[in-house]
Design a protein around this motif. Structure first.
Motif, PDB file in Angstrom:
ATOM      1  N   LEU A 219       0.843  -1.193   0.000  1.00  0.00           N
ATOM      2  CA  LEU A 219       0.000   0.000   0.000  1.00  0.00           C
ATOM      3  C   LEU A 219       0.880   1.246   0.000  1.00  0.00           C
ATOM      4  CD1 LEU A 219      -2.275  -1.044   3.004  1.00  0.00           C
ATOM      5  CD2 LEU A 219      -2.701  -1.508   0.596  1.00  0.00           C
ATOM      6  N   ASN A 220       0.409   2.298  -0.683  1.00  0.00           N
ATOM      7  CA  ASN A 220       1.101   3.583  -0.662  1.00  0.00           C
ATOM      8  C   ASN A 220       0.066   4.689  -0.728  1.00  0.00           C
ATOM      9  OD1 ASN A 220       2.216   6.032  -2.360  1.00  0.00           O
ATOM     10  ND2 ASN A 220       3.960   5.104  -1.309  1.00  0.00           N
ATOM     11  N   SER A 221       0.201   5.686   0.131  1.00  0.00           N
ATOM     12  CA  SER A 221      -0.650   6.877   0.111  1.00  0.00           C
ATOM     13  C   SER A 221       0.228   8.111   0.124  1.00  0.00           C
ATOM     14  CB  SER A 221      -1.586   6.915   1.324  1.00  0.00           C
ATOM     15  OG  SER A 221      -2.546   5.903   1.248  1.00  0.00           O
ATOM     16  N   ASP A 222      -0.081   9.056  -0.763  1.00  0.00           N
ATOM     17  CA  ASP A 222       0.637  10.322  -0.846  1.00  0.00           C
ATOM     18  C   ASP A 222      -0.339  11.435  -0.491  1.00  0.00           C
ATOM     19  OD1 ASP A 222       2.463  12.332  -1.363  1.00  0.00           O
ATOM     20  OD2 ASP A 222       2.156  12.267  -3.541  1.00  0.00           O
ATOM     21  N   VAL A 223      -0.072  12.121   0.630  1.00  0.00           N
ATOM     22  CA  VAL A 223      -0.936  13.201   1.109  1.00  0.00           C
ATOM     23  C   VAL A 223      -0.279  14.521   0.742  1.00  0.00           C
ATOM     24  CG1 VAL A 223      -2.068  14.194   3.123  1.00  0.00           C
ATOM     25  CG2 VAL A 223      -1.655  11.729   3.032  1.00  0.00           C
ATOM     26  N   ASP A 224      -1.014  15.365  -0.033  1.00  0.00           N
ATOM     27  CA  ASP A 224      -0.481  16.670  -0.448  1.00  0.00           C
ATOM     28  C   ASP A 224       0.128  17.419   0.730  1.00  0.00           C
ATOM     29  OD1 ASP A 224      -1.255  16.325  -3.049  1.00  0.00           O
ATOM     30  OD2 ASP A 224      -3.009  17.639  -2.948  1.00  0.00           O
ATOM     31  N   GLY A 225       1.395  17.798   0.596  1.00  0.00           N
ATOM     32  CA  GLY A 225       2.055  18.599   1.612  1.00  0.00           C
ATOM     33  C   GLY A 225       2.586  17.836   2.812  1.00  0.00           C
ATOM     34  N   PHE A 226       2.277  16.544   2.906  1.00  0.00           N
ATOM     35  CA  PHE A 226       2.704  15.768   4.075  1.00  0.00           C
ATOM     36  C   PHE A 226       3.590  14.576   3.717  1.00  0.00           C
ATOM     37  CE2 PHE A 226      -1.228  17.875   5.293  1.00  0.00           C
ATOM     38  CZ  PHE A 226      -0.871  18.479   6.488  1.00  0.00           C
TER      39      PHE A 226
ATOM     40  N   ASP B 198       3.972   4.248   3.396  1.00  0.00           N
ATOM     41  CA  ASP B 198       3.986   2.899   2.823  1.00  0.00           C
ATOM     42  C   ASP B 198       3.530   1.900   3.871  1.00  0.00           C
ATOM     43  OD1 ASP B 198       5.162   3.546   0.273  1.00  0.00           O
ATOM     44  OD2 ASP B 198       7.036   3.901   1.358  1.00  0.00           O
ATOM     45  N   GLY B 199       2.942   0.817   3.397  1.00  0.00           N
ATOM     46  CA  GLY B 199       2.517  -0.230   4.312  1.00  0.00           C
ATOM     47  C   GLY B 199       2.159  -1.493   3.560  1.00  0.00           C
ATOM     48  N   TYR B 200       1.513  -2.400   4.263  1.00  0.00           N
ATOM     49  CA  TYR B 200       1.061  -3.640   3.645  1.00  0.00           C
ATOM     50  C   TYR B 200      -0.266  -4.041   4.268  1.00  0.00           C
ATOM     51  CZ  TYR B 200       2.482  -6.143   7.841  1.00  0.00           C
ATOM     52  OH  TYR B 200       2.592  -6.583   9.127  1.00  0.00           O
ATOM     53  N   ARG B 201      -0.967  -4.929   3.551  1.00  0.00           N
ATOM     54  CA  ARG B 201      -2.223  -5.480   4.055  1.00  0.00           C
ATOM     55  C   ARG B 201      -2.209  -6.988   3.814  1.00  0.00           C
ATOM     56  NH1 ARG B 201      -5.862  -3.466   0.628  1.00  0.00           N
ATOM     57  NH2 ARG B 201      -5.944  -5.374  -0.568  1.00  0.00           N
TER      58      ARG B 201
END
Length: 182
Positions: free
Chosen positions: A100-107, A111-114
């Motif tokens: 898993l990967n999430s990119d939050v604008d400005g932050f 990364d992770g896994y499920r």
């Protein structure tokens, strides 16, 4: 009493296996509307491809949600591998692992896994159900157990409407989409 319960359980399972003439498809593409805790919403795409007759499948998805009353977008994707063990012609036991990967604008990104286990089955020729237990973890956040409950209503052999809810300590995510299965 025990015989009555066993007979009742067998009678309940019989229609699921008696109507079956083909196995569940793990090859599809899908477009979704996503809502996270009522505080963010957006759109996404998901897909899956079955690897021949091996019962293995690869899956992935990408979505963008905007946090309400802000200009902050969260871009997320997942990429994984699953295995579907046939319990009957209409019921599979699932095991999945995903990056898993999430990119939050400005932050920045996280990364992770499920890891997931669950059941997927056809109740009728037009209606499928899904239930999964998930464990999500990463370096930048604490691990969380979640549950996923989903359904698909098939308009035809190819087209269907899907709905899912994932619930955990980190919140609730709702998804409604249109799926093309192959």
């Amino acid at each position: 009493m025990k015989r009555s319960l066993i007979a009742l359980a067998l009678a309940a399972i019989l229609p699921l296996s008696a109507q079956a003439d083909d196995k569940l498809s793990y090859t599809y593409v899908e477009a979704d509307y996503i809502n996270v805790d009522g505080d963010a919403d957006g759109f996404g795409v998901r897909g899956s491809v079955e690897f021949g007759q091996s019962n293995f499948y690869g899956f992935g998805g990408y979505n963008v949600v905007e946090i309400d009353n802000t200009n902050i977008d969260v871009d997320s994707f997942d990429l994984g591998l699953g295995y579907a063990h046939n319990l009957s012609d209409r019921m599979d036991l699932l095991a999945e692992i995903a990056y898993l990967n999430s990119d939050v604008d400005g932050f920045g990104d996280v990364d992770g896994y499920r890891a997931s286990v669950g059941l997927r089955g056809s109740f009728t020729d037009n209606f499928e159900g899904l239930i999964k237990a998930n464990y999500v973890d990463g370096d930048d956040f604490d691990g969380d157990f979640t549950g996923t409950l989903g359904a698909q209503y098939k308009f035809s052999q190819t087209w269907g409407m899907v709905g899912e809810v994932e619930i955990g300590d980190g919140g609730e995510t709702y998804l409604v989409g249109l799926r093309a299965s192959f």
